[in-house]
Enzyme design. Structure first.
Site, PDB file in Angstrom:
ATOM      1  N   HIS A   1      25.172  17.231  49.371  1.00 30.53           N
ATOM      2  CA  HIS A   1      26.003  17.188  50.878  1.00 30.53           C
ATOM      3  C   HIS A   1      25.718  17.944  51.918  1.00 30.53           C
ATOM      4  O   HIS A   1      25.738  18.207  53.354  1.00 30.53           O
ATOM      5  CB  HIS A   1      27.761  17.396  51.060  1.00 30.53           C
ATOM      6  CG  HIS A   1      28.221  16.229  50.604  1.00 30.53           C
ATOM      7  ND1 HIS A   1      28.267  14.848  50.736  1.00 30.53           N
ATOM      8  CD2 HIS A   1      29.307  16.758  49.219  1.00 30.53           C
ATOM      9  CE1 HIS A   1      28.822  14.207  49.332  1.00 30.53           C
ATOM     10  NE2 HIS A   1      29.387  15.427  48.638  1.00 30.53           N
TER      11      HIS A   1
ATOM     12  N   ASP B   1      26.513   9.491  42.918  1.00 34.03           N
ATOM     13  CA  ASP B   1      28.040  10.100  43.299  1.00 34.03           C
ATOM     14  C   ASP B   1      28.536   9.764  43.735  1.00 34.03           C
ATOM     15  O   ASP B   1      28.170   8.524  45.163  1.00 34.03           O
ATOM     16  CB  ASP B   1      27.475  11.738  43.680  1.00 34.03           C
ATOM     17  CG  ASP B   1      28.343  12.447  43.303  1.00 34.03           C
ATOM     18  OD1 ASP B   1      28.661  13.442  42.831  1.00 34.03           O
ATOM     19  OD2 ASP B   1      29.229  12.288  45.167  1.00 34.03           O
TER      20      ASP B   1
ATOM     21  N   HIS C   1      30.369   9.637  45.675  1.00 33.02           N
ATOM     22  CA  HIS C   1      30.586   9.999  47.758  1.00 33.02           C
ATOM     23  C   HIS C   1      28.850   9.629  48.209  1.00 33.02           C
ATOM     24  O   HIS C   1      27.982   9.683  47.401  1.00 33.02           O
ATOM     25  CB  HIS C   1      30.732  11.464  47.817  1.00 33.02           C
ATOM     26  CG  HIS C   1      31.972  11.926  47.511  1.00 33.02           C
ATOM     27  ND1 HIS C   1      32.023  12.401  46.238  1.00 33.02           N
ATOM     28  CD2 HIS C   1      32.593  11.619  47.652  1.00 33.02           C
ATOM     29  CE1 HIS C   1      33.626  12.966  45.536  1.00 33.02           C
ATOM     30  NE2 HIS C   1      34.169  11.696  46.529  1.00 33.02           N
TER      31      HIS C   1
ATOM     32  N   ASP D   1      31.567  11.166  38.983  1.00 34.50           N
ATOM     33  CA  ASP D   1      32.488  11.174  39.651  1.00 34.50           C
ATOM     34  C   ASP D   1      33.087   9.786  40.113  1.00 34.50           C
ATOM     35  O   ASP D   1      34.074   9.315  41.181  1.00 34.50           O
ATOM     36  CB  ASP D   1      32.526  12.213  41.293  1.00 34.50           C
ATOM     37  CG  ASP D   1      31.555  12.499  42.094  1.00 34.50           C
ATOM     38  OD1 ASP D   1      30.774  10.769  42.093  1.00 34.50           O
ATOM     39  OD2 ASP D   1      31.638  13.146  43.107  1.00 34.50           O
TER      40      ASP D   1
HETATM   41 ZN   LIG Z   1      30.713  13.581  44.711  1.00 32.39          ZN
END
Ligand SMILES: [Zn+2]
Length: 605
Positions: free
Chosen positions: A419, A456, A458, A543
């Site tokens: 990120h 991931d 996200h 995750d």
């Molecule tokens: Zn994540």
């Protein structure tokens, strides 16, 4: 086991009927360090420092005691320097040529990196540049140590006597260098076996330069004045006259900070305090190196657990503790080749992040700010150091793959990275480890095409942003959508020349193994095949696991094993299996540890 050889040179007067030993010079032993660098074990002793015949700054001649220490046999070579992910500033490029155009500060950084690589305590504070002489790591020699070594028991103008015409046999100076540096070790060594002490490149000493220092310096192990504007240089260079290559000749240069480049006639060599028992210094053993037939490497360092977040935060140190515990319990740990991370050179962080941001990350961490840029990046005093080592861990893994020590590697690092934007932290991330790794592979190994697979839960907005218009980086992300951080729609496909090189696969909450495998087989595999990468990096967040605290997906550890198999097959098909996987998220501790184990088991096959 003795690693050095003591050899007595018997100097016999020519033509004399009477064989007599005029002088017995004992040549000190050479030891090899853990990273294979040869050093002379310089004995302690008294010597006369300075010269009555030289410049005023060489007077008065005074007695000095030097404690035993180790000194590099050769000036630091360019390939030694590059090994630590530091950009080579040299003008006369060649792996065996001495490093030059190196400023004093960067020379000390190399000392620190070399110390860390050998498990020694670094000597330099990278904030103040103070040298801790008590540390057992590498440092620049004091001016006194340098002159003592150059003289090597002689009291003459040069290590070989007073006849400056002989300099061409012992060193490269303006008369014989043809205007350039030369690989170390081509000329005769001095009596202690040290090469190029006269000429080739002038060598940085640790001391600040003050002209009248000799009139006030202490008798034992002088370390230079407390204040001064320039650092001492010794030995002269390829462009020096014979006069300025003398053992006692003092010179200095202001190039002491990391913004200015030194001259192409300036290099250095390292010293370190003598270990208590030199013969116990481990000799670099070639069997040791080849013994590592492990196919898979593991990057881990305790610094990663010193990055502390807020109490109860899901991105916690316990994540790595559990992963390592699981790998040990499953018997995998001992089968993996341990890859020691080194702090990433700032130059490499700057391939992705703005200098102001790097400074802010450092100061926020070290000033105890608590957060970096945003409430979702909690930090502690050691966070910056951990972040630098996380990116450095990825680079070390890449090196291990490129050097064929391993086929692939998993990096159990924190903080995560995908990120992190060029100028801002977000989503628990400080530096974008995978993006920095990408730029490193391209620049360091000249491998242009990098595939990044990001599973991931996200979307990796930072990685997408870093390469959005870059056709040499294929970014493939599968993630829960809509979800944090809000980006990652299918419509985001790249821009300019990078159009179609950004593939987002947004999936609804609740998606499981079958769905993920299908997307990998139908979308990733063909795209990767036509892209034909030179290296594969995985942003391996776990995750999307069914037991995760943040994600809403239903992937199992068996699912992650299948995804690993698909990505590994791509690497095998396109780039000899070259793959480095880097931990991103994963917040249910049981699911995380089980998934990492499953992932690594496939990598090891
Ligand atoms: Zn994540």
């Amino acid at each position: 086991m003795t690693t050095g050889v003591i050899c007595l040179l018997l100097i016999l007067p020519a033509g004399s009927g009477c064989r007599r030993t005029e002088q017995a010079v004992s040549k000190p032993p050479v030891v090899k360090t853990k990273t294979g660098i040869e050093m002379v074990a310089v004995p302690g002793g008294w010597f006369e420092m300075g010269s009555e015949k030289g410049g005023s700054d060489e007077r008065p001649v005074h007695k000095v005691w030097i404690s035993p220490f180790l000194m590099d046999v050769y000036e630091v070579k360019q390939d030694q320097f590059k090994k630590y992910q530091l950009p080579d500033p040299s003008h006369f490029k060649s792996p065996n040529n001495p490093l030059e155009q190196i400023n004093w500060t960067d020379a000390t950084l190399y000392c620190n990196e070399r110390s860390l690589a050998e498990g020694l305590e670094p000597c330099y504070d990278e904030e103040t540049w103070d040298c801790n002489f008590a540390a057992n790591g590498y440092r620049l020699p004091t001016e006194a140590e340098w002159e003592y070594s150059c003289r090597a028991g002689t009291g003459t103008e040069y290590g070989f006597g007073n006849n400056k015409a002989k300099l061409r046999t012992f060193g490269w100076c303006v008369d014989n260098s043809s205007g350039k540096t030369h690989p170390g070790g081509q000329k005769q060594p001095n009596p202690w076996g040290l090469y190029d002490m006269h000429g080739n490149v002038a060598e940085w000493c640790n001391d600040l330069y003050v002209e009248n220092y000799y009139s006030q310096s202490p008798e034992k192990n002088p370390k230079g004045p407390k204040e001064g504007k320039e650092r001492v240089l010794r030995g002269g260079s390829w462009k020096s006259s014979a006069e300025t290559c003398r053992s006692a000749y003092r010179s200095s240069d202001p190039s002491i900070d990391d913004t200015c480049l030194a001259s192409d006639a300036i290099g250095f060599r390292c010293v370190r305090n003598a270990p208590d028992n030199i013969s116990s210094e481990p000799k670099m053993n070639s069997e040791k190196q080849t013994q590592s037939t492990a196919k898979t490497g593991l990057v881990y360092d305790d610094i990663y657990i010193e990055h502390e977040t807020t109490p109860g935060h899901p991105e916690c140190s316990e994540r790595l503790i559990r992963i390592i515990k699981q790998l040990k319990a499953g018997g995998l740990y001992s089968q993996l080749l341990e890859i020691k991370p080194m702090p990433v050179g700032r130059h490499w962080i700057e391939t992705v992040h703005a200098p102001e941001y790097i400074d802010r990350a450092k100061s926020s961490s070290e000033n105890g700010a608590g957060y970096l840029d945003t409430g979702d990046v909690p930090i502690s005093l050691k966070s910056y150091e951990a972040a630098v080592m996380a990116a450095g861990g990825v680079l070390a893994a890449i090196d291990a793959v490129m050097e064929q020590k391993v086929t692939n590697a998993f990096c159990a690092v924190r903080p995560p990275g995908h990120h992190a934007l060029g100028n801002r932290a977000m989503g628990f991330c400080i530096f974008n480890n995978v993006a920095i790794g990408t730029r490193y592979i391209q620049a360091r190994y000249n491998l242009p095409k990098i595939l990044i697979v990001d599973w991931d839960v996200h979307h990796g907005n930072g990685t997408q942003a870093a390469f959005y218009d870059d056709p040499n980086v294929l970014y493939f992300s599968v993630h829960q959508y809509p979800f944090y951080p809000g980006t990652g729609s299918q419509a985001e496909q790249g821009s300019g020349k990078g159009l179609k090189f950004n593939i987002n696969v947004p999936l609804p909450a609740g998606s499981g193994d079958d769905c993920y495998v299908k997307e990998f087989e139908e979308k990733l595999a063909p795209a990767a095949s036509s892209f034909d990468p030179d290296f594969v990096l995985v942003s391996a967040g776990f995750d999307a696991h069914e037991g995760d605290l943040l994600g809403g997906m239903r992937v199992t550890d068996r699912g992650f094993a299948k995804l690993t198999q698909i990505v590994k097959s791509i690497a095998e098909k396109c780039c000899a299996g070259r793959l480095v996987s880097v931990l991103e998220g994963g917040y249910g501790l049981d699911g995380l540890a089980a998934s990492v184990e499953a992932h690594i088991r496939v990598l090891m096959q």
